[in-house]
Write a protein that holds these residues in place. Structure first.
Motif, short mmCIF file in Angstrom:
data_model
loop_
_atom_site.label_atom_id
_atom_site.label_comp_id
_atom_site.label_asym_id
_atom_site.label_seq_id
_atom_site.Cartn_x
_atom_site.Cartn_y
_atom_site.Cartn_z
N SER A 57 23.23 -18.23 64.84
CA SER A 57 24.56 -17.63 64.94
C SER A 57 24.77 -16.87 63.63
O SER A 57 23.83 -16.72 62.86
N CYS A 58 25.97 -16.40 63.41
CA CYS A 58 26.22 -15.68 62.16
C CYS A 58 27.60 -16.04 61.64
O CYS A 58 28.57 -16.01 62.39
N VAL A 59 27.66 -16.34 60.36
CA VAL A 59 28.92 -16.68 59.71
C VAL A 59 29.95 -15.56 59.88
O VAL A 59 31.13 -15.82 60.07
N LEU A 60 29.46 -14.33 59.82
CA LEU A 60 30.40 -13.21 59.82
C LEU A 60 30.55 -12.52 61.16
O LEU A 60 31.41 -11.67 61.34
N CYS A 119 25.89 -8.33 55.81
CA CYS A 119 25.28 -9.66 55.73
C CYS A 119 25.33 -10.13 54.27
O CYS A 119 25.09 -9.34 53.35
N ILE A 120 25.64 -11.40 54.07
CA ILE A 120 25.76 -11.92 52.70
C ILE A 120 24.60 -12.85 52.33
O ILE A 120 24.66 -13.57 51.33
N SER A 121 23.56 -12.85 53.16
CA SER A 121 22.37 -13.67 52.87
C SER A 121 22.70 -15.14 52.65
O SER A 121 22.06 -15.82 51.85
N CYS A 122 23.69 -15.63 53.37
CA CYS A 122 24.08 -17.04 53.20
C CYS A 122 23.15 -17.96 53.98
O CYS A 122 23.01 -19.14 53.65
N ASN A 123 22.52 -17.43 55.02
CA ASN A 123 21.60 -18.19 55.90
C ASN A 123 22.27 -19.29 56.70
O ASN A 123 21.59 -20.00 57.45
N GLN A 124 23.57 -19.45 56.52
CA GLN A 124 24.23 -20.62 57.13
C GLN A 124 24.15 -20.61 58.65
O GLN A 124 23.90 -21.64 59.27
N GLY A 125 24.37 -19.42 59.24
CA GLY A 125 24.33 -19.36 60.70
C GLY A 125 22.94 -19.11 61.23
O GLY A 125 22.61 -19.53 62.34
N CYS A 126 22.10 -18.44 60.45
CA CYS A 126 20.81 -17.99 61.00
C CYS A 126 19.64 -18.86 60.57
O CYS A 126 19.20 -19.73 61.32
N ILE A 158 21.79 -8.89 62.52
CA ILE A 158 22.47 -10.02 63.20
C ILE A 158 23.96 -9.89 62.90
O ILE A 158 24.81 -10.02 63.78
N ALA A 159 24.25 -9.62 61.62
CA ALA A 159 25.67 -9.55 61.20
C ALA A 159 26.35 -8.33 61.80
O ALA A 159 27.51 -8.39 62.20
N ARG A 214 18.55 -9.84 59.07
CA ARG A 214 19.89 -10.43 59.14
C ARG A 214 21.00 -9.38 59.12
O ARG A 214 22.02 -9.57 59.81
S1 SF4 Z 1 24.65 -16.09 58.84
FE1 SF4 Z 1 24.82 -15.22 56.78
S2 SF4 Z 1 22.72 -14.60 56.28
FE2 SF4 Z 1 22.75 -14.97 58.47
S3 SF4 Z 1 23.10 -12.94 59.31
FE3 SF4 Z 1 25.10 -13.91 59.12
S4 SF4 Z 1 25.87 -13.26 57.12
FE4 SF4 Z 1 23.69 -12.82 57.18
#
Ligand code: SF4
Ligand SMILES: Cc1cc2nc3c(=O)[nH]c(=O)nc-3n(C[C@H](O)[C@H](O)[C@H](O)COP(=O)(O)O)c2cc1C
Length: 668
Positions: free
Chosen positions: A357-360, A339-346, A319-320, A316
Motif C-alpha cells: 500500500s502507500c502511506v501517501l 514519495c518520501i521513501s518511508c517504506n511503511q506501506g510498500c 506507487i505514490a 515507489r
Molecule cells: S509507502 Fe512511503 S516509500 Fe512507499 S511508495 Fe508510499 S510514500 Fe513511497
C-alpha cells in the motif's frame, strides 16, 4: 527546468519507448496463487495511463522453488492468457511499453512458502530467511536455465515487449556471481569467469530462444555492498559480458537485501547510486538504467543530462503517484504526490508478507475500489487541524467538489510532521506538507493558519460537517522528579524549543520518537555533509580521520525503556538502519529497564539485576501521546455532524492518518 531529456524517446533493440522513465519490477503481493489478479491489473493500468515509458510487470516466477505465490507466475502455460489479455488491453489503450522481470530467488526463497528446500550455488545460509539452501547439482543448473527460457518464451507469447532477467539483490544469479555465496569448485565457481558462467548462460539461452530481434534486459547490482562481495568494477565487467551474451539493456540498482548499507530508506541521499550506473555505462554500449531515489524530476533530468545513464527508474514514486510522468511532462509539478521513501506501506509490507500500500496514496492497490467522484451535494466542510489527516481530508473533499476550510492553530501546516522530519534522514517528510499545501491551494481549500477552530465559530458559521483532526499531545510519566526543570519533552527538543541540552542525556522511552531523538542529538556535533566533501576533496584530512568526525557524538546519550526491543514501532526496513546509526553514534540502549525516579543529576532505573543511577543533566521524555479531541467533545451536543480522524481519534501511524483523512472525505 525544462524536461528535455526525460521525454526524449529511446530505442532498445528496435523497441521505441516514448520517454526515459521506467517503472522497475516491484513485488506487490496482490496475488496469493501466482495468478494475474484484477488488483494487479488495475494497479498497472493506472500507472500505464499516467505516462510511464517502460513499465515492468512483476517480478514473475519462473518456477515454484525459486519464488513465492505472491508474485504472478510464468511457469505454466495457463499463466499466458490472462497476461495476454492485459497486455493487449494496454497496447490498445496506451502507448506504454511493457516488460516483465524473470526471478529466481535461490537461497532467499522460503521452504515454508514453497514447500521445497531452496537451492543455491552453495549451501551458504541466508541472512534473510535463516535457512541453508541445498547446493545445486549440474542437473539443477540445467533445469533452472530451462525454466528461464520457457518463462521468457511465455512472456513473449503473453505480449510483453521486453524481458528482463533479474541478476541482482542477492537472488539466484547474483548468488552465483558473488564469492560470498558461491563456494563451488566446478566450472560455475572460483574465478570471476566461472562465477559469471551461470548468469551468462541464462542470458545467452534466453536470447537464443527469443531470437535476435526481441528486446532483452538484465538487472544487476551496481555494487553488492556485501563484505567480500562484488563491487562496481565486477558489476561493470558482468554488464559488458551480458551485452556480449545478448542483453540489450542494463538496469543498475544498488546492493543486496542482506547488505548493511541502506538502499531504499529516506536516509539514502537522492541520486546516491547514480555513480554505479555511470560506472557500468562506461563499459557497455547498450542503454543503461539508473535506479533508487531518483523520484525528483529535476534530479532525474539532470542525471540523464550528465550522461550517467539512458533511462531513469521510478519505482515507489509511481506507487505514490501513478501520474508522475504526465504531471512532469505537462508542467503540473505542483500536483505531484512525492514519495518520501518511508517504506511503511510498500517495502515493509512486502517483508511481512502483506499487500503493498502507500502511506501517501490510499488508492495504491485499491484502484478499482476507491475513486474520488464528484459530490452530488457539495457541502460546507470545516477541517480542524492541518496535520496529515486534516490536509488529506481537506484535499480529497475539495477534489470531490465540497467547500472546504482548514483551520490550523499553529502558524504552519504539518502537525507532527514538523517534528518527525527533524531527525537525520527524515527530511523527506517535509515533502508531505509541501505537496499537500500546494495541492490544497490548487483545489481552492481555504487554509487559515494561527486559527484554531472553536465550537463558538462552528455554531456561528454552521458548516455541514466538522472534521476533527487535531492530532495528539505528548504525555509524561508519573514518577518523582518528572516535573524538574531539566526534564523536557522530545517534541520540544525536536522543535528546537529547548536551548540547553546537556552532555549527559537520558531519554525515557525507546519507541521511534525516543530513538530518533537520540540519533538527532548525537549528530548535533557532526560537521555538515558539505564539510566532508570539502575536507576530502582538498585532502585536508585523511579519510579515516574524517570518518572519526562523522561518528563522533559529543554527548553520552542513553535510551531506557521497559520493552525488550527498541524502536519496535519503526518499520522493518528502516529499523535496522536506525539501530545501526545509533550503534555507530555510541548511543546506549537499555531495554527491560523501568524508570523509578528522576533527581537533579541522575535518573534512577531498575533492571533485572537491580537499581542503577544514570548520570543525567538533561532528561528527555518520549513516552507516548494522547489524543487531542476536545473540539469533538464540545460539539457532541451541538447537532453538527462531527467526524474525528487520525491521532485525534487514536494516536497511530502516518498511514492511518492519511487513510482516515481520505476515507472521511469520501464519506462526506
Ligand atoms: S509507502 Fe512511503 S516509500 Fe512507499 S511508495 Fe508510499 S510514500 Fe513511497
Ligand atoms: C515493494 C517493493 C518490491 C520490490 N520488488 C523488487 C523485485 O521484485 N525486483 C527488483 O528488481 N526490484 C524490486 N524492488 C526494487 C525496485 O525495483 C527499485 O529498485 C527500488 O524501489 C528503488 O527505486 P525507487 O527509489 O524509485 O523506489 C522492489 C521495491 C519495492 C518498494
Amino acid at each position: 527546468m525544462e524536461f528535455v531529456k526525460l521525454f526524449e524517446p529511446i530505442t532498445i533493440n528496435g523497441l521505441t519507448v516514448k520517454n526515459r522513465t521506467v517503472m522497475p519490477a516491484m513485488g506487490m503481493a496482490y496475488t496469493h496463487d501466482y495468478s494475474f489478479t484484477p488488483r494487479l491489473r488495475a494497479f498497472y493500468r493506472e500507472r500505464a495511463l499516467g505516462g510511464v515509458g517502460l513499465m515492468t510487470v512483476g517480478p514473475a516466477a519462473i518456477d515454484v522453488r525459486g519464488s513465492a505465490p505472491l508474485m504472478p507466475g510464468l511457469f505454466g502455460d495457463e499463466h499466458v492468457e490472462p497476461l495476454r489479455s492485459f497486455t493487449d488491453e494496454l497496447h490498445r489503450d496506451t502507448d506504454v511499453r511493457l516488460a516483465t522481470q524473470l526471478i529466481h530467488m535461490g537461497r532467499n526463497a522460503f521452504t515454508f512458502v514453497t514447500g521445497e528446500k531452496p537451492i543455491a550455488p552453495s549451501p551458504v545460509p541466508s541472512r534473510l530467511t535463516g535457512e541453508t539452501p541445498r547446493e545445486m547439482t549440474p542437473e539443477d543448473i540445467l533445469e533452472v536455465q530451462d525454466a528461464y527460457v520457457r518463462a521468457a518464451l511465455r512472456a513473449r507469447d503473453a505480449g510483453f515487449d521486453l524481458v528482463e532477467v533479474l541478476a541482482c539483490t542477492g537472488y539466484l544469479i547474483s548468488q552465483f556471481l558473488s564469492p560470498v555465496t558461491n563456494r563451488r569448485t566446478d566450472e560455475y565457481g572460483g574465478t570471476p569467469e566461472n562465477r559469471m558462467r551461470f548468469g551468462l548462460e541464462v542470458i545467452r539461452r534466453v536470447r537464443s530462444a527469443l531470437g535476435t530481434g526481441f528486446p532483452l534486459g538484465v538487472r544487476i547490482a551496481g555494487h553488492d555492498f556485501m563484505e567480500g562481495g562484488n563491487t562496481n568494477q565486477e558489476a561493470a565487467l558482468f554488464a559488458a559480458r551480458a551485452e556480449e551474451a545478448g542483453a540489450d539493456a542494463v538496469n543498475v540498482t544498488g546492493g543486496w537485501h542482506e547488505t548493511s548499507v541502506p538502499q531504499l530508506t529516506s536516509n539514502v541521499p537522492p541520486g546516491c547510486f547514480v555513480y554505479l550506473a555511470r560506472g557500468v555505462k562506461r563499459q557497455v554500449n547498450v542503454p543503461v538504467f539508473a535506479s533508487n531515489r531518483l523520484g525528483d524530476p529535476e534530479l532525474a533530468e539532470r542525471t540523464l543530462r550528465s550522461g550517467a545513464c539512458d533511462m531513469i527508474c521510478w519505482g515507489r514514486p509511481l506507487i505514490a503517484d501513478p501520474e508522475l510522468p504526465d504531471k512532469v511532462r505537462q508542467g503540473r509539478l505542483d500536483e505531484i504526490v512525492s514519495c518520501i521513501s518511508c517504506n511503511q506501506g510498500c517495502f515493509d509490507s512486502i517483508f511481512s508478507g502483506a499487500r503493498v500500500s502507500c502511506v501517501l496514496n490510499p488508492r495504491a492497490g485499491r484502484e478499482d475500489e476507491l475513486r474520488v467522484v464528484a459530490a452530488e451535494v457539495p457541502r460546507k466542510v470545516f477541517v480542524a487541524g492541518g496535520g496529515p489527516a486534516g490536509m488529506e481530508c481537506a484535499l480529497t473533499a475539495a477534489e470531490a467538489g465540497h467547500h472546504v476550510s482548514l483551520f490550523e492553530k499553529e502558524g504552519a501546516l504539518g502537525g507532527q510532521i514538523n517534528l518527525a522530519r527533524v531527525p537525520p534522514g527524515k527530511r523527506e517528510l517535509q515533502k508531505i506538507t509541501d505537496s499537500m499545501s500546494r495541492r490544497m491551494a490548487r483545489r481552492g481549500v481555504e487554509v487559515l493558519l494561527s486559527n484554531p477552530l472553536t465550537a463558538e465559530r462552528v455554531r456561528r458559521e454552521a458548516p455541514d460537517v466538522v472534521v476533527v483532526a487535531t492530532g495528539a499531545r505528548p504525555v509524561g510519566p508519573r514518577v518523582p522528579g518528572a516535573d524538574l526543570p531539566h526534564v523536557v519533552n522530545a517534541w520540544d527538543v525536536l522543535m528546537e524549543r529547548v536551548a540547553d541540552i546537556g552532555r549527559n542525556v537520558v531519554i525515557i522511552g525507546g519507541n521511534a520518537t525516543g530513538c530518533e531523538t537520540a540519533h538527532y542529538l548525537t549528530v548535533l556535533d557532526v560537521p555538515e555533509p558539505a564539510v566532508f566533501t570539502f575536507l576530502l576533496f582538498h585532502t585536508a584530512e585523511e579519510p579515516a580521520f574524517a570518518r572519526k568526525l562523522l561518528h563522533a557524538s559529543g554527548r553520552t546519550v542513553t535510551v531506557v525503556d521497559m520493552v525488550d526491543r527498541m524502536a519496535g514501532n519503526v518499520g522493518r526496513t528502516a529499523r535496522w538502519s536506525l539501530m545501526k546509526s545509533l550503534r555507530l553514534m555510541g548511543v546506549r540502549l537499555k531495554t527491560g529497564t523501568r524508570l523509578v525516579e528522576i533527581t537533579a543529576d541522575e535518573v534512577v532505573v531498575e533492571t533485572a539485576v537491580g537499581r542503577e543511577a544514570l548520570p543525567a543533566d538533561t532528561v528527555i521524555l518520549a513516552v507516548g501521546a494522547r489524543s487531542e479531541n476536545r473540539l469533538a467533545s464540545e460539539l457532541a451536543e451541538s447537532g453538527t455532524r462531527v467526524i474525528t480522524i487520525g491521532d485525534a481519534r487514536e494516536p497511530r501511524k502516518l498511514q492511518d492518518a492519511v487513510r482516515e483523512g481520505f476515507e472521511a472525505a469520501l464519506a462526506l
